[in-house]
Write a protein that holds these residues in place. Structure first.
Motif, PDB file in Angstrom:
ATOM      1  N   ALA A 179       0.852  -1.195   0.000  1.00 46.68           N
ATOM      2  CA  ALA A 179       0.000   0.000   0.000  1.00 46.68           C
ATOM      3  C   ALA A 179       0.884   1.240   0.000  1.00 46.68           C
ATOM      4  CB  ALA A 179      -0.933   0.001   1.215  1.00 46.68           C
ATOM      5  N   PRO A 180       1.629   1.464  -1.085  1.00 41.89           N
ATOM      6  CA  PRO A 180       2.598   2.566  -1.108  1.00 41.89           C
ATOM      7  C   PRO A 180       1.974   3.937  -0.917  1.00 41.89           C
ATOM      8  CG  PRO A 180       2.276   1.633  -3.304  1.00 41.89           C
ATOM      9  CD  PRO A 180       1.615   0.710  -2.341  1.00 41.89           C
ATOM     10  N   GLU A 181       0.754   4.137  -1.388  1.00 41.76           N
ATOM     11  CA  GLU A 181       0.121   5.446  -1.258  1.00 41.76           C
ATOM     12  C   GLU A 181      -0.183   5.776   0.201  1.00 41.76           C
ATOM     13  OE1 GLU A 181      -2.912   2.334  -1.457  1.00 41.76           O
ATOM     14  OE2 GLU A 181      -1.158   2.835  -2.662  1.00 41.76           O
ATOM     15  N   ILE A 182      -0.406   4.748   1.044  1.00 41.97           N
ATOM     16  CA  ILE A 182      -0.677   4.965   2.467  1.00 41.97           C
ATOM     17  C   ILE A 182       0.625   5.118   3.249  1.00 41.97           C
ATOM     18  CG2 ILE A 182      -1.707   3.973   4.553  1.00 41.97           C
ATOM     19  CD1 ILE A 182      -3.739   2.580   2.788  1.00 41.97           C
ATOM     20  N   SER A 183       1.599   4.259   2.968  1.00 44.01           N
ATOM     21  CA  SER A 183       2.850   4.264   3.727  1.00 44.01           C
ATOM     22  C   SER A 183       3.667   5.517   3.502  1.00 44.01           C
ATOM     23  CB  SER A 183       3.687   3.032   3.358  1.00 44.01           C
ATOM     24  OG  SER A 183       4.049   3.065   1.984  1.00 44.01           O
ATOM     25  N   GLU A 184       3.405   6.251   2.411  1.00 39.07           N
ATOM     26  CA  GLU A 184       4.169   7.470   2.128  1.00 39.07           C
ATOM     27  C   GLU A 184       3.758   8.637   3.025  1.00 39.07           C
ATOM     28  OE1 GLU A 184       3.767   8.250  -1.996  1.00 39.07           O
ATOM     29  OE2 GLU A 184       5.045   6.567  -2.616  1.00 39.07           O
ATOM     30  N   SER A 185       2.716   8.473   3.816  1.00 34.14           N
ATOM     31  CA  SER A 185       2.282   9.526   4.737  1.00 34.14           C
ATOM     32  C   SER A 185       3.090   9.470   6.030  1.00 34.14           C
ATOM     33  CB  SER A 185       0.789   9.354   5.046  1.00 34.14           C
ATOM     34  OG  SER A 185       0.407  10.179   6.118  1.00 34.14           O
ATOM     35  N   LEU A 186       3.502  10.629   6.521  1.00 39.93           N
ATOM     36  CA  LEU A 186       4.203  10.682   7.808  1.00 39.93           C
ATOM     37  C   LEU A 186       3.305  10.248   8.952  1.00 39.93           C
ATOM     38  CD1 LEU A 186       6.234  14.013   7.426  1.00 39.93           C
ATOM     39  CD2 LEU A 186       7.134  11.685   7.419  1.00 39.93           C
ATOM     40  N   LEU A 187       1.998  10.364   8.762  1.00 44.50           N
ATOM     41  CA  LEU A 187       1.056   9.891   9.768  1.00 44.50           C
ATOM     42  C   LEU A 187       1.253   8.405  10.031  1.00 44.50           C
ATOM     43  CD1 LEU A 187      -1.555  10.470  11.496  1.00 44.50           C
ATOM     44  CD2 LEU A 187      -2.859   9.760   9.469  1.00 44.50           C
ATOM     45  N   MET A 188       1.536   7.642   8.970  1.00 42.92           N
ATOM     46  CA  MET A 188       1.700   6.201   9.107  1.00 42.92           C
ATOM     47  C   MET A 188       2.976   5.833   9.844  1.00 42.92           C
ATOM     48  SD  MET A 188      -1.072   5.170   8.064  1.00 42.92           S
ATOM     49  CE  MET A 188      -0.660   3.463   8.407  1.00 42.92           C
ATOM     50  N   VAL A 189       3.989   6.695   9.787  1.00 43.99           N
ATOM     51  CA  VAL A 189       5.217   6.431  10.552  1.00 43.99           C
ATOM     52  C   VAL A 189       4.897   6.416  12.047  1.00 43.99           C
ATOM     53  CG1 VAL A 189       7.543   7.241  11.073  1.00 43.99           C
ATOM     54  CG2 VAL A 189       6.643   7.466   8.749  1.00 43.99           C
ATOM     55  N   GLY A 190       4.088   7.386  12.490  1.00 43.72           N
ATOM     56  CA  GLY A 190       3.701   7.429  13.896  1.00 43.72           C
ATOM     57  C   GLY A 190       2.866   6.235  14.305  1.00 43.72           C
ATOM     58  N   TYR A 191       1.921   5.833  13.448  1.00 43.28           N
ATOM     59  CA  TYR A 191       1.092   4.671  13.769  1.00 43.28           C
ATOM     60  C   TYR A 191       1.903   3.378  13.751  1.00 43.28           C
ATOM     61  CZ  TYR A 191      -3.267   7.324  13.779  1.00 43.28           C
ATOM     62  OH  TYR A 191      -4.274   8.198  14.098  1.00 43.28           O
ATOM     63  N   ALA A 192       2.902   3.313  12.886  1.00 43.84           N
ATOM     64  CA  ALA A 192       3.790   2.144  12.878  1.00 43.84           C
ATOM     65  C   ALA A 192       4.551   2.056  14.199  1.00 43.84           C
ATOM     66  CB  ALA A 192       4.764   2.235  11.705  1.00 43.84           C
ATOM     67  N   TYR A 193       4.988   3.205  14.713  1.00 44.76           N
ATOM     68  CA  TYR A 193       5.681   3.241  16.003  1.00 44.76           C
ATOM     69  C   TYR A 193       4.753   2.778  17.126  1.00 44.76           C
ATOM     70  CZ  TYR A 193      10.396   4.777  17.080  1.00 44.76           C
ATOM     71  OH  TYR A 193      11.734   4.799  17.329  1.00 44.76           O
ATOM     72  N   LEU A 194       3.512   3.227  17.096  1.00 42.63           N
ATOM     73  CA  LEU A 194       2.543   2.829  18.118  1.00 42.63           C
ATOM     74  C   LEU A 194       2.310   1.321  18.090  1.00 42.63           C
ATOM     75  CD1 LEU A 194       0.325   3.293  20.241  1.00 42.63           C
ATOM     76  CD2 LEU A 194      -1.223   3.892  18.359  1.00 42.63           C
ATOM     77  N   THR A 195       2.071   0.786  16.906  1.00 46.63           N
ATOM     78  CA  THR A 195       1.844  -0.655  16.775  1.00 46.63           C
ATOM     79  C   THR A 195       3.046  -1.441  17.265  1.00 46.63           C
ATOM     80  OG1 THR A 195       0.455  -0.226  14.832  1.00 46.63           O
ATOM     81  CG2 THR A 195       1.224  -2.486  15.153  1.00 46.63           C
ATOM     82  N   ALA A 196       4.244  -0.983  16.909  1.00 41.93           N
ATOM     83  CA  ALA A 196       5.465  -1.672  17.318  1.00 41.93           C
ATOM     84  C   ALA A 196       5.632  -1.638  18.838  1.00 41.93           C
ATOM     85  CB  ALA A 196       6.676  -1.029  16.640  1.00 41.93           C
ATOM     86  N   ALA A 197       5.350  -0.490  19.463  1.00 37.61           N
ATOM     87  CA  ALA A 197       5.487  -0.382  20.922  1.00 37.61           C
ATOM     88  C   ALA A 197       4.518  -1.313  21.641  1.00 37.61           C
ATOM     89  CB  ALA A 197       5.256   1.062  21.360  1.00 37.61           C
ATOM     90  N   ILE A 198       3.309  -1.436  21.118  1.00 35.73           N
ATOM     91  CA  ILE A 198       2.324  -2.344  21.720  1.00 35.73           C
ATOM     92  C   ILE A 198       2.805  -3.793  21.600  1.00 35.73           C
ATOM     93  CG2 ILE A 198      -0.014  -3.255  21.505  1.00 35.73           C
ATOM     94  CD1 ILE A 198      -0.888  -0.443  20.608  1.00 35.73           C
ATOM     95  N   LEU A 199       3.319  -4.159  20.432  1.00 33.06           N
ATOM     96  CA  LEU A 199       3.808  -5.521  20.224  1.00 33.06           C
ATOM     97  C   LEU A 199       4.951  -5.858  21.177  1.00 33.06           C
ATOM     98  CD1 LEU A 199       3.789  -5.732  16.307  1.00 33.06           C
ATOM     99  CD2 LEU A 199       2.278  -6.949  17.896  1.00 33.06           C
ATOM    100  N   VAL A 200       5.892  -4.928  21.332  1.00 32.38           N
ATOM    101  CA  VAL A 200       7.036  -5.164  22.220  1.00 32.38           C
ATOM    102  C   VAL A 200       6.583  -5.283  23.667  1.00 32.38           C
ATOM    103  CG1 VAL A 200       9.126  -4.108  23.166  1.00 32.38           C
ATOM    104  CG2 VAL A 200       8.751  -4.133  20.699  1.00 32.38           C
ATOM    105  N   ALA A 201       5.670  -4.412  24.104  1.00 34.70           N
ATOM    106  CA  ALA A 201       5.169  -4.472  25.482  1.00 34.70           C
ATOM    107  C   ALA A 201       4.439  -5.787  25.745  1.00 34.70           C
ATOM    108  CB  ALA A 201       4.237  -3.287  25.752  1.00 34.70           C
ATOM    109  N   PHE A 202       3.614  -6.217  24.799  1.00 39.01           N
ATOM    110  CA  PHE A 202       2.892  -7.487  24.955  1.00 39.01           C
ATOM    111  C   PHE A 202       3.862  -8.664  24.999  1.00 39.01           C
ATOM    112  CE2 PHE A 202       0.871 -11.242  23.086  1.00 39.01           C
ATOM    113  CZ  PHE A 202      -0.213 -11.403  23.947  1.00 39.01           C
ATOM    114  N   GLN A 203       4.845  -8.651  24.101  1.00 36.59           N
ATOM    115  CA  GLN A 203       5.846  -9.716  24.073  1.00 36.59           C
ATOM    116  C   GLN A 203       6.610  -9.778  25.391  1.00 36.59           C
ATOM    117  OE1 GLN A 203       8.792  -9.206  20.945  1.00 36.59           O
ATOM    118  NE2 GLN A 203      10.340 -10.221  22.181  1.00 36.59           N
ATOM    119  N   GLY A 204       7.001  -8.619  25.916  1.00 38.49           N
ATOM    120  CA  GLY A 204       7.742  -8.588  27.172  1.00 38.49           C
ATOM    121  C   GLY A 204       6.911  -9.053  28.346  1.00 38.49           C
TER     122      GLY A 204
END
Length: 457
Positions: A179-204
């Motif tokens: 989905a290149p048209e979506i991933s090119e938004s800086l908004l998605m960088v922040g949401y990617a960070y949020l998703t990643a932080a949740i995954l790491v916290a759950f894993q830990g």
């Protein structure tokens, strides 16, 4: 100590180093990979916006955890078999979350103001996800401190920012493919960070639960625990120590948050992106020190607690020598082939070559001195280390302001190099004076100058 026991301990340390090296390398490459993905999507300006967003996240995290991750590493590391370790963890989580949620809300509320203040287009969009990630980010760091204390340093490395960046970069890369048209938004960088932080916290959290299930005190309701409650660390003492660590951490706040924000204020986004890219590559050079700092500090605390100064000295010197040997090839590549290294980030990053050379040399000094900061922190000299760090980083902030005004992005690299070299050499001096330990490979310059260690109290 018998020969077989020594061999077993050495084998255990080697295995731990190998596991942690792998985990830390994955995390370091993940952090670098996120920069590569964002650089290819948005160029140096996008990396500059990411640098500012990360500095806000790091600042919020440092303020919220308030040194409690290091307090966990110290007190859990003194006796990881005690059932009291979970009490320490519960204290830290409750206190940290009381700060993390309000800080996250404030960051979310003021995101538009920060975008205007730093003249950084897209920062407000990216901060939506980043601000919501703060509580999960903080929880991950507390888990990291706990796992370092129980000698699971490889697991600890995957609870920190590098692993979050790894997941975030992976999410963005998948988005680029499908989905290149979506991933090119800086908004998605922040949401990617949020998703990643949740995954790491759950894993830990899951790994913590699995670890607890294997402990004798968990299976038998703390019966047979070798540490009585009277010997446990008091709550007041835990938070006093955490505040001392926080003061030392505040020096990191000055270096990694305020300095980046100052650079973001004085530089355009593209130049900030060049500086941040060079700094991130420099962190790849120093990642072996991060490995050592994930393994050795609890052992420092244990050896010092047991009065084994010879063992403490040997371990500290081993860490410094190992760091210098591993870091040297990366330093040489950065010194002689900087344009090739920077080419991985896409076009427009070649101008960071002189910055990368400056930071590479400074990181070599950083790695070669070894874990001098943790040596002081883990042996009851955390206030001294706090003062060293605060003083050096305060001078560094002044250097950032003056040198950036004069030399731009090159000045930012020079100021960062000054902080790294100054702080480590001053800490090296006091490690020699207070503990009688020389970590830097090569002759002991202080001894040659007639400077002798003070008698141990």
């Amino acid at each position: 100590m018998s020969v077989s026991l020594k061999q077993r301990l050495r084998g255990d340390l080697a295995l731990t180093l190998a596991r942690t090296f792998t985990a830390r390398a994955i995390a370091a490459l993940g952090a670098l990979g996120l920069m590569v993905v964002v650089g290819r999507l948005h160029g140096p300006a996008g990396v500059g916006v990411l640098a500012l967003a990360q500095s806000f996240l790091l600042g919020a995290g440092l303020l919220s955890k308030s040194g409690m991750d290091n307090a966990l590493m110290r007190y859990v590391g003194q006796d990881p078999d005690s059932h009291e370790v979970m009490r320490y963890f519960a204290w830290a989580v409750k206190r940290a979350m009381l700060s993390a949620f309000p800080v996250a809300f404030l960051l979310l509320l003021l995101r538009g103001y920060f975008e205007s203040l730093f003249s950084s287009a897209g920062l407000a969009e990216m901060l939506i996800g980043v601000s919501l990630a703060v509580p999960f980010y903080v929880f991950g760091y507390l888990l990291s401190g706990f796992f370092k204390g129980v000698r699971k340093s490889a697991t600890a490395c995957l609870m920190e920012n590098g692993a979050i960046a790894l997941y975030a970069g992976g999410i963005l890369w998948v988005g680029m493919q499908f989905a290149p048209e979506i991933s090119e938004s800086l908004l998605m960088v922040g949401y990617a960070y949020l998703t990643a932080a949740i995954l790491v916290a759950f894993q830990g959290g899951l790994q913590l639960w699995l670890w607890c299930r294997k402990q004798t005190w968990y299976l038998h309701n703390a019966e047979g625990d070798v540490v009585s409650r009277s010997q446990a660390v008091e709550k007041k003492q835990f938070f006093v120590t955490s505040r001392a660590f926080f003061a030392a951490t505040f020096a990191g706040f000055m270096q990694n948050v305020l300095a980046v924000m100052l650079a973001g204020w004085l530089l355009i986004s593209a130049d900030l992106g060049l500086f941040k890219t060079s700094q991130q590559i420099g962190m790849l050079i120093a990642f072996i020190l991060l490995v050592i700092n994930a393994i050795f500090p609890p052992r420092f605390a244990s050896l010092y607690h047991n009065g084994n100064m010879k063992g403490l000295s040997r371990l500290a010197r081993l860490g410094a020598a190992l760091g210098a040997v591993v870091a040297m090839p990366l330093v040489l590549v950065c010194l002689f082939f900087p344009v090739w290294v920077l080419g991985w980030f896409g076009s427009g990053f070649e101008g960071a070559a002189p910055l990368l050379r400056i930071i590479a040399v400074a990181q070599l000094v950083n790695v070669s001195t070894g874990s001098v900061g943790f040596l002081l922190n883990m042996t009851g000299h955390e206030r001294l280390m706090r003062n060293i760090a605060l003083t050096c980083n305060a001078l560094g902030l002044g250097a950032f302001f003056v040198l950036i005004s004069m030399l731009g992005a090159v000045g930012a690299a020079m100021a960062l190099a000054f902080v790294l070299v100054c702080q480590n050499l001053v800490a090296l001096f006091f490690v020699w004076r207070r503990l009688g330990i020389w970590t830097l490979p090569g002759p002991n310059v202080f001894a040659l100058l007639g400077i002798r260690p003070a008698p141990l109290s």
